[in-house]
Design a protein around this motif. Structure first.
Motif, PDB file in Angstrom:
ATOM      1  N   ALA A  60      -0.605   1.441  -0.974  1.00  0.00           N
ATOM      2  CA  ALA A  60      -1.138   0.982  -1.920  1.00  0.00           C
ATOM      3  C   ALA A  60      -2.693   0.676  -1.174  1.00  0.00           C
ATOM      4  CB  ALA A  60      -1.316  -0.785  -2.191  1.00  0.00           C
ATOM      5  N   ALA A  61      -2.480  -0.728   0.015  1.00  0.00           N
ATOM      6  CA  ALA A  61      -4.244  -0.361   1.106  1.00  0.00           C
ATOM      7  C   ALA A  61      -4.728   1.401   0.667  1.00  0.00           C
ATOM      8  CB  ALA A  61      -3.811  -0.703   2.293  1.00  0.00           C
ATOM      9  N   ARG A  62      -3.678   1.967   1.176  1.00  0.00           N
ATOM     10  CA  ARG A  62      -4.704   3.742   1.891  1.00  0.00           C
ATOM     11  C   ARG A  62      -5.440   3.700  -0.032  1.00  0.00           C
ATOM     12  NH1 ARG A  62      -2.446   8.300  -0.234  1.00  0.00           N
ATOM     13  NH2 ARG A  62      -0.359   7.855  -0.748  1.00  0.00           N
ATOM     14  N   VAL A  63      -4.099   4.004  -1.301  1.00  0.00           N
ATOM     15  CA  VAL A  63      -5.249   4.305  -2.044  1.00  0.00           C
ATOM     16  C   VAL A  63      -6.016   3.003  -2.357  1.00  0.00           C
ATOM     17  CG1 VAL A  63      -3.999   4.536  -4.394  1.00  0.00           C
ATOM     18  CG2 VAL A  63      -2.348   5.246  -3.312  1.00  0.00           C
ATOM     19  N   ALA A  64      -6.213   1.946  -1.872  1.00  0.00           N
ATOM     20  CA  ALA A  64      -6.974   1.181  -2.407  1.00  0.00           C
ATOM     21  C   ALA A  64      -8.348   1.361  -1.871  1.00  0.00           C
ATOM     22  CB  ALA A  64      -6.968   0.049  -2.613  1.00  0.00           C
ATOM     23  N   ALA A  65      -7.908   1.856   0.117  1.00  0.00           N
ATOM     24  CA  ALA A  65      -9.839   2.233   0.304  1.00  0.00           C
ATOM     25  C   ALA A  65     -10.029   3.480   0.076  1.00  0.00           C
ATOM     26  CB  ALA A  65      -8.648   2.276   1.783  1.00  0.00           C
ATOM     27  N   GLY A  66      -9.193   4.686  -0.166  1.00  0.00           N
ATOM     28  CA  GLY A  66      -9.178   6.365  -0.746  1.00  0.00           C
ATOM     29  C   GLY A  66     -10.228   5.561  -1.884  1.00  0.00           C
ATOM     30  N   ASN A  67     -10.498   4.635  -2.634  1.00  0.00           N
ATOM     31  CA  ASN A  67     -10.693   4.550  -3.651  1.00  0.00           C
ATOM     32  C   ASN A  67     -12.355   3.676  -3.822  1.00  0.00           C
ATOM     33  OD1 ASN A  67     -10.122   5.801  -6.924  1.00  0.00           O
ATOM     34  ND2 ASN A  67      -8.197   5.254  -5.698  1.00  0.00           N
ATOM     35  N   GLY A  68     -12.120   3.618  -2.586  1.00  0.00           N
ATOM     36  CA  GLY A  68     -14.003   3.115  -1.445  1.00  0.00           C
ATOM     37  C   GLY A  68     -13.605   1.709  -1.730  1.00  0.00           C
ATOM     38  N   CYS A  69     -12.221   0.797  -2.280  1.00  0.00           N
ATOM     39  CA  CYS A  69     -12.672  -0.992  -1.970  1.00  0.00           C
ATOM     40  C   CYS A  69     -12.181  -1.102  -0.337  1.00  0.00           C
ATOM     41  CB  CYS A  69     -11.076  -1.292  -2.549  1.00  0.00           C
ATOM     42  SG  CYS A  69     -10.704  -0.631  -4.068  1.00  0.00           S
ATOM     43  N   ALA A  70     -13.221  -2.340   0.577  1.00  0.00           N
ATOM     44  CA  ALA A  70     -12.482  -2.782   1.947  1.00  0.00           C
ATOM     45  C   ALA A  70     -11.672  -3.276   1.557  1.00  0.00           C
ATOM     46  CB  ALA A  70     -14.228  -3.806   1.588  1.00  0.00           C
ATOM     47  N   THR A  71     -10.593  -3.171   2.206  1.00  0.00           N
ATOM     48  CA  THR A  71      -9.771  -3.222   1.796  1.00  0.00           C
ATOM     49  C   THR A  71      -8.710  -3.875   3.226  1.00  0.00           C
ATOM     50  OG1 THR A  71      -8.733  -1.156   0.651  1.00  0.00           O
ATOM     51  CG2 THR A  71      -6.820  -2.652   1.333  1.00  0.00           C
ATOM     52  N   LEU A  72      -7.758  -4.814   3.349  1.00  0.00           N
ATOM     53  CA  LEU A  72      -7.064  -5.553   4.385  1.00  0.00           C
ATOM     54  C   LEU A  72      -5.808  -5.727   4.627  1.00  0.00           C
ATOM     55  CD1 LEU A  72      -7.541  -7.308   7.234  1.00  0.00           C
ATOM     56  CD2 LEU A  72      -7.687  -9.117   5.557  1.00  0.00           C
ATOM     57  N   LEU A  73      -4.977  -4.801   5.189  1.00  0.00           N
ATOM     58  CA  LEU A  73      -3.355  -4.744   4.787  1.00  0.00           C
ATOM     59  C   LEU A  73      -2.707  -5.389   6.252  1.00  0.00           C
ATOM     60  CD1 LEU A  73      -0.614  -3.551   3.895  1.00  0.00           C
ATOM     61  CD2 LEU A  73      -1.439  -1.624   5.452  1.00  0.00           C
ATOM     62  N   LEU A  74      -2.376  -6.871   6.016  1.00  0.00           N
ATOM     63  CA  LEU A  74      -1.389  -7.283   6.723  1.00  0.00           C
ATOM     64  C   LEU A  74      -0.289  -7.255   6.621  1.00  0.00           C
ATOM     65  CD1 LEU A  74      -3.525 -10.893   5.522  1.00  0.00           C
ATOM     66  CD2 LEU A  74      -4.376  -8.928   7.083  1.00  0.00           C
ATOM     67  N   GLU A  75       0.502  -7.301   8.285  1.00  0.00           N
ATOM     68  CA  GLU A  75       2.122  -7.534   8.462  1.00  0.00           C
ATOM     69  C   GLU A  75       2.189  -8.289   9.342  1.00  0.00           C
ATOM     70  OE1 GLU A  75       5.117  -6.387   8.764  1.00  0.00           O
ATOM     71  OE2 GLU A  75       4.325  -5.394   7.093  1.00  0.00           O
ATOM     72  N   ARG A  76       3.277  -8.900   9.064  1.00  0.00           N
ATOM     73  CA  ARG A  76       3.860 -10.165   9.525  1.00  0.00           C
ATOM     74  C   ARG A  76       4.155 -10.021  10.709  1.00  0.00           C
ATOM     75  NH1 ARG A  76       8.989 -12.673   5.726  1.00  0.00           N
ATOM     76  NH2 ARG A  76      10.545 -10.366   6.127  1.00  0.00           N
ATOM     77  N   ALA A  77       5.274  -8.367  10.767  1.00  0.00           N
ATOM     78  CA  ALA A  77       5.658  -8.251  12.286  1.00  0.00           C
ATOM     79  C   ALA A  77       4.549  -7.589  12.939  1.00  0.00           C
ATOM     80  CB  ALA A  77       6.820  -7.322  11.679  1.00  0.00           C
ATOM     81  N   THR A  78       5.386  -6.922  14.350  1.00  0.00           N
ATOM     82  CA  THR A  78       4.076  -6.462  15.428  1.00  0.00           C
ATOM     83  C   THR A  78       4.667  -4.633  14.903  1.00  0.00           C
ATOM     84  OG1 THR A  78       3.941  -8.136  16.817  1.00  0.00           O
ATOM     85  CG2 THR A  78       3.470  -5.570  17.748  1.00  0.00           C
ATOM     86  N   ILE A  79       3.480  -4.180  14.491  1.00  0.00           N
ATOM     87  CA  ILE A  79       4.387  -2.870  14.479  1.00  0.00           C
ATOM     88  C   ILE A  79       4.526  -1.798  15.357  1.00  0.00           C
ATOM     89  CG2 ILE A  79       3.200  -0.646  12.980  1.00  0.00           C
ATOM     90  CD1 ILE A  79       1.381  -2.541  10.800  1.00  0.00           C
TER      91      ILE A  79
END
Length: 405
Positions: free
Chosen positions: A28-47
């Motif tokens: 969802a974050a990739r697609v939203a950003a690819g559509n020009g949206c300023a996108t923030l992706l939050l993840e509770r764990a450490t990636i």
């Protein structure tokens, strides 16, 4: 594996905040950003982070991955062994070996990197604590302190996550899965290479699985929530019978899987849910990665439509469109898998017989695994309709009972 990030945009309000960096959220974050949206992706764990999951990518999952994604495929299943609670074992050969076996930690990290490469900002070790919306703004609070604001929020934080509760997701089926990642010696690895096992278990609707991944096998069992003691006993017996209980597991975990009610909401105002947070999952196989990837793509596109909406009526139209698309793409699959699950829960021996003794049924399942058809197509065949009618007419039989036919 470090995840590249981009600096925060100058506006104090994000276009889109996505909660959860699994397949649904990262997509969802990739697609939203690819559509020009300023996108923030939050993840509770450490990636990267561990996630209880078999890690099998069927054809529908592979088709939904972004082109060129660097995917570490540890094995590809060309052989499928089916068993009935340790009996009546039979192996079928895939016409087109497709099912790719991966570690979820690596898959999710690669998808998160793809989101960052598309322009999304990634913040891990950031847990959602609350959210509320007023007017055209959703306020998100995290363990990091300062509130974050967005015009759209997409929840992909799991079936027990805060966003699912906020939207009011309702479930028709809740199961408990217990899983280990077991290190194996060279001889055992060779025995499992290229072959997965699906064993119909002794509890209603239960099964066990073994997925080979080089010097590790992911193995587990799943059944309806409410039988944890019996399920743990089945897991111990299952691992012992397949020689996967001799080494200390790398991971030994459990989690709940949830399947939504057909009329369960997918949005509340400007807050949408996707993947596990929307309880999008196959009722029978409990496969969820393909549902997560596809719903994440739809959610990212829906967010862009919400942002373009000139008024709240248009916002509702955009979220309603998202719900219709989910139903068109995934709803029919879930309804078909629910029918199959009802047959399987009453008569696993009937399903086992159909898959192992009737070549047309195996060919249908094989086509589904390869991504050439769906569960809905399988269940509309005359043979499947007859099996469904027979399965509900026959008395219920546990997997330990004698097979019909």
């Amino acid at each position: 594996m470090p995840v590249p990030s981009h600096p925060s945009p100058t506006p104090r309000t994000w276009d889109v905040i996505v909660v959860g960096a699994g397949p649904a959220g990262a997509t969802a974050a990739r697609v939203a950003a690819g559509n020009g949206c300023a996108t923030l992706l939050l993840e509770r764990a450490t990636i990267p982070r561990y996630k209880t999951c078999g890690g099998g990518l069927i054809g529908a999952s592979l088709a939904a991955l972004p082109p060129g994604l660097p995917l570490n495929v540890l094995d590809t299943a060309g052989l499928f062994t089916f068993a009935l609670n340790g009996r009546a074992e039979r192996t079928r050969t895939s016409r087109e070996p497709t099912c790719a076996l991966v570690f979820r930690s690596e898959l999710d990290a690669a998808l998160t990197e793809a989101a960052a490469a598309a322009g999304a900002t990634v913040r891990d070790a950031t847990a959602l604590t609350s959210l509320d919306q007023e007017g055209d703004t959703v306020t998100v609070r995290t363990n990091r302190g300062d509130p974050l604001r967005a015009r759209v929020v997409i929840g992909a934080d799991g079936s027990a996550g805060r966003v699912a509760r906020y939207v009011g997701v309702r479930c028709a089926q809740v199961d408990l899965a217990l899983e280990v990642e077991a290190p194996v010696d060279a001889r055992t690895a060779d025995r499992w290479r290229g072959r997965v096992l699906l064993e119909w278990g002794p509890l209603p609707g239960s099964f066990g699985w073994v997925f080979p991944k080089g010097d590790v096998c992911t193995a587990g069992v799943v059944a309806a929530r409410g039988t944890p003691v019996a399920l743990r006993a089945y897991k111990d017996d299952f691992l012992r019978r397949h020689g996967l209980d001799t080494a200390t597991p790398l991971h030994d975990t459990g989690h709940l899987t949830r399947c939504r009610q057909p009329d369960s909401p997918l949005a509340r105002g400007r807050v949408l849910v996707a993947g596990d947070a929307a309880a999008l999952l196959d009722h029978w196989s409990r496969e969820g990665i393909s549902y997560a990837l596809r719903s994440g793509d739809l959610a990212g596109r829906a967010a862009a439509r919400v942002l373009a909406a000139p008024d709240e009526e248009a916002v509702r139209a955009a979220t309603d469109h998202y719900g219709r698309r989910i139903d068109e793409v995934l709803g029919a699959e879930m309804r078909a898998s629910a029918t199959l699950m009802r047959v399987f829960a009453r008569n696993p021996a009937l399903v086992h017989t159909a898959l192992t003794r009737l070549p047309p049924m195996w060919r249908r399942l094989d086509a589904y695994i390869a991504g050439h058809s769906g569960v809905a197509e399988i269940m509309t065949t005359p043979l499947a309709r007859a099996a469904a009618a027979l399965g509900t007419a026959l008395p219920a039989r546990p997997a330990g009972g004698p097979p019909h036919g």
